[in-house]
Design a protein around this motif. Sequence first.
Motif, PDB file in Angstrom:
ATOM      1  N   ASP A  16       9.729   3.847  -0.111  1.00 29.48           N
ATOM      2  CA  ASP A  16       8.937   2.949  -0.941  1.00 29.48           C
ATOM      3  C   ASP A  16       7.552   3.486  -1.278  1.00 29.48           C
ATOM      4  O   ASP A  16       6.811   2.835  -2.033  1.00 29.48           O
ATOM      5  N   LEU A  17       7.187   4.636  -0.755  1.00 21.89           N
ATOM      6  CA  LEU A  17       5.855   5.179  -1.047  1.00 21.89           C
ATOM      7  C   LEU A  17       5.630   5.321  -2.556  1.00 21.89           C
ATOM      8  O   LEU A  17       4.558   4.992  -3.063  1.00 21.89           O
ATOM      9  N   VAL A  18       6.620   5.809  -3.239  1.00 21.80           N
ATOM     10  CA  VAL A  18       6.463   6.033  -4.673  1.00 21.80           C
ATOM     11  C   VAL A  18       6.185   4.725  -5.421  1.00 21.80           C
ATOM     12  O   VAL A  18       5.532   4.712  -6.476  1.00 21.80           O
ATOM     13  N   LYS A  19       6.658   3.607  -4.872  1.00 21.89           N
ATOM     14  CA  LYS A  19       6.473   2.315  -5.530  1.00 21.89           C
ATOM     15  C   LYS A  19       5.040   1.809  -5.433  1.00 21.89           C
ATOM     16  O   LYS A  19       4.646   0.912  -6.185  1.00 21.89           O
ATOM     17  N   ILE A  20       4.276   2.357  -4.482  1.00 23.03           N
ATOM     18  CA  ILE A  20       2.874   1.941  -4.371  1.00 23.03           C
ATOM     19  C   ILE A  20       1.937   3.106  -4.704  1.00 23.03           C
ATOM     20  O   ILE A  20       0.779   3.123  -4.293  1.00 23.03           O
ATOM     21  N   LYS A  21       2.465   4.028  -5.490  1.00 23.25           N
ATOM     22  CA  LYS A  21       1.692   5.212  -5.872  1.00 23.25           C
ATOM     23  C   LYS A  21       0.315   4.878  -6.437  1.00 23.25           C
ATOM     24  O   LYS A  21      -0.680   5.477  -6.014  1.00 23.25           O
ATOM     25  N   PRO A  22       0.175   3.912  -7.367  1.00 23.00           N
ATOM     26  CA  PRO A  22      -1.165   3.633  -7.915  1.00 23.00           C
ATOM     27  C   PRO A  22      -2.167   3.205  -6.840  1.00 23.00           C
ATOM     28  O   PRO A  22      -3.324   3.639  -6.869  1.00 23.00           O
ATOM     29  N   ASP A  23      -1.740   2.359  -5.898  1.00 25.40           N
ATOM     30  CA  ASP A  23      -2.655   1.936  -4.840  1.00 25.40           C
ATOM     31  C   ASP A  23      -2.952   3.071  -3.870  1.00 25.40           C
ATOM     32  O   ASP A  23      -4.085   3.206  -3.384  1.00 25.40           O
ATOM     33  N   LEU A  24      -1.955   3.875  -3.571  1.00 24.94           N
ATOM     34  CA  LEU A  24      -2.196   5.015  -2.680  1.00 24.94           C
ATOM     35  C   LEU A  24      -3.204   5.984  -3.286  1.00 24.94           C
ATOM     36  O   LEU A  24      -4.130   6.448  -2.619  1.00 24.94           O
ATOM     37  N   GLU A  25      -3.035   6.272  -4.566  1.00 27.70           N
ATOM     38  CA  GLU A  25      -3.881   7.277  -5.213  1.00 27.70           C
ATOM     39  C   GLU A  25      -5.308   6.806  -5.425  1.00 27.70           C
ATOM     40  O   GLU A  25      -6.230   7.620  -5.493  1.00 27.70           O
ATOM     41  N   THR A  26      -5.508   5.493  -5.526  1.00 25.75           N
ATOM     42  CA  THR A  26      -6.856   4.972  -5.783  1.00 25.75           C
ATOM     43  C   THR A  26      -7.547   4.468  -4.521  1.00 25.75           C
ATOM     44  O   THR A  26      -8.699   4.028  -4.586  1.00 25.75           O
ATOM     45  N   ALA A  27      -6.880   4.537  -3.381  1.00 23.50           N
ATOM     46  CA  ALA A  27      -7.486   4.081  -2.133  1.00 23.50           C
ATOM     47  C   ALA A  27      -8.515   5.094  -1.633  1.00 23.50           C
ATOM     48  O   ALA A  27      -8.348   6.311  -1.803  1.00 23.50           O
ATOM     49  N   ASP A  28      -9.553   4.592  -1.000  1.00 26.81           N
ATOM     50  CA  ASP A  28     -10.501   5.470  -0.319  1.00 26.81           C
ATOM     51  C   ASP A  28      -9.949   5.940   1.022  1.00 26.81           C
ATOM     52  O   ASP A  28     -10.340   7.001   1.516  1.00 26.81           O
ATOM     53  N   LEU A  29      -9.042   5.147   1.593  1.00 27.79           N
ATOM     54  CA  LEU A  29      -8.492   5.467   2.905  1.00 27.79           C
ATOM     55  C   LEU A  29      -7.124   4.817   3.058  1.00 27.79           C
ATOM     56  O   LEU A  29      -6.925   3.673   2.668  1.00 27.79           O
ATOM     57  N   ILE A  30      -6.192   5.571   3.662  1.00 30.92           N
ATOM     58  CA  ILE A  30      -4.885   5.057   4.049  1.00 30.92           C
ATOM     59  C   ILE A  30      -4.893   4.882   5.567  1.00 30.92           C
ATOM     60  O   ILE A  30      -5.249   5.819   6.295  1.00 30.92           O
ATOM     61  N   VAL A  31      -4.506   3.709   6.031  1.00 30.91           N
ATOM     62  CA  VAL A  31      -4.494   3.419   7.466  1.00 30.91           C
ATOM     63  C   VAL A  31      -3.065   3.087   7.903  1.00 30.91           C
ATOM     64  O   VAL A  31      -2.445   2.161   7.359  1.00 30.91           O
ATOM     65  N   LEU A  32      -2.558   3.840   8.884  1.00 29.86           N
ATOM     66  CA  LEU A  32      -1.220   3.622   9.431  1.00 29.86           C
ATOM     67  C   LEU A  32      -1.361   2.989  10.805  1.00 29.86           C
ATOM     68  O   LEU A  32      -1.929   3.584  11.716  1.00 29.86           O
ATOM     69  N   SER A  33      -0.813   1.780  10.949  1.00 29.51           N
ATOM     70  CA  SER A  33      -1.111   0.970  12.135  1.00 29.51           C
ATOM     71  C   SER A  33      -0.183   1.188  13.322  1.00 29.51           C
ATOM     72  O   SER A  33      -0.368   0.576  14.367  1.00 29.51           O
ATOM     73  N   GLY A  34       0.825   2.074  13.188  1.00 33.80           N
ATOM     74  CA  GLY A  34       1.674   2.395  14.323  1.00 33.80           C
ATOM     75  C   GLY A  34       3.151   2.354  13.991  1.00 33.80           C
ATOM     76  O   GLY A  34       3.565   1.826  12.954  1.00 33.80           O
ATOM     77  N   ASP A  35       3.967   2.914  14.878  1.00 28.59           N
ATOM     78  CA  ASP A  35       5.413   3.033  14.687  1.00 28.59           C
ATOM     79  C   ASP A  35       5.741   3.823  13.432  1.00 28.59           C
ATOM     80  O   ASP A  35       6.408   3.342  12.510  1.00 28.59           O
ATOM     81  N   LEU A  36       5.285   5.056  13.427  1.00 32.28           N
ATOM     82  CA  LEU A  36       5.623   5.957  12.333  1.00 32.28           C
ATOM     83  C   LEU A  36       7.066   6.429  12.435  1.00 32.28           C
ATOM     84  O   LEU A  36       7.682   6.766  11.428  1.00 32.28           O
ATOM     85  N   THR A  37       7.611   6.469  13.667  1.00 35.30           N
ATOM     86  CA  THR A  37       8.939   7.038  13.897  1.00 35.30           C
ATOM     87  C   THR A  37       9.845   6.054  14.629  1.00 35.30           C
ATOM     88  O   THR A  37       9.447   4.947  14.985  1.00 35.30           O
ATOM     89  N   ASN A  38      11.072   6.501  14.862  1.00 32.02           N
ATOM     90  CA  ASN A  38      12.038   5.770  15.690  1.00 32.02           C
ATOM     91  C   ASN A  38      12.246   6.545  16.987  1.00 32.02           C
ATOM     92  O   ASN A  38      13.175   7.340  17.122  1.00 32.02           O
ATOM     93  N   CYS A  39      11.350   6.349  17.920  1.00 31.66           N
ATOM     94  CA  CYS A  39      11.432   7.011  19.233  1.00 31.66           C
ATOM     95  C   CYS A  39      11.417   8.533  19.095  1.00 31.66           C
ATOM     96  O   CYS A  39      12.056   9.244  19.876  1.00 31.66           O
TER      97      CYS A  39
END
Length: 220
Positions: A16-39
């Motif tokens: 789904d990253l591509v679906k939020i491309k405009p917000d990703l590209e115009t953000a000053d910062l991307i914050v990932l709050s946890g659980d990037l992977t499956n164990c």
Amino acid sequence: MMKIISFGDVHEDIKDLVKIKPDLETADLIVLSGDLTNCHGKTETKKVLDAIKRYNKNILAQYGNMDMPEVDDYLTKEGINLHGEGYVFGDVGIFGCGGSSPTPFHTPSEISEADIGRFLTNGYSRVKDANWKVMVCHTPPKDTATDIIQNGMHVGSQTVRDFILNYKPHVCITGHIHESRAKDNVGDTIVLNAGMFRDGWYIEVIIDKKSVSAVLKSVA
């Protein structure tokens, strides 16, 4: 003005990253709050980060309970770890705590309530003088709309709730409880859980000199 785009509970599903491309590209910062992977560990984490970096290289992240402990070390080596850390960008301070409080499932990266308090305090100490404060805690505060599991029980952290009431960050970004996507308040603090990223939701925080707004947004 500062625009933060945040999501968590990615679990390696980045379609789904591509679906939020405009917000990703115009953000000053991307914050990932946890659980990037499956164990999983460093390799899978790097894939997630590299996918996001195609749109925006300004990232802060922390591990969640479903990430192996080596993810915490990897994020530190990359210089982007939020867990127990704090960063100041102009008027805005951002600090975090990853992992999670103990669960019945014995997931890879669970920490005690005391540790949650310690890591949050460590991070806060680095941003305490900032005018605006954003707290990123993978474990949600107890007794909110963001910590309810399917049977209706509140399974969040009392420590996180008490910390919010004591230190009053303006925004708390959380996750962990996939089925509890919601926006709520603890005192004057806005609390948001976007649920699993693959379910199509994320968080936008806008901070200017005079105000802060924080909303849930849909990829649709």
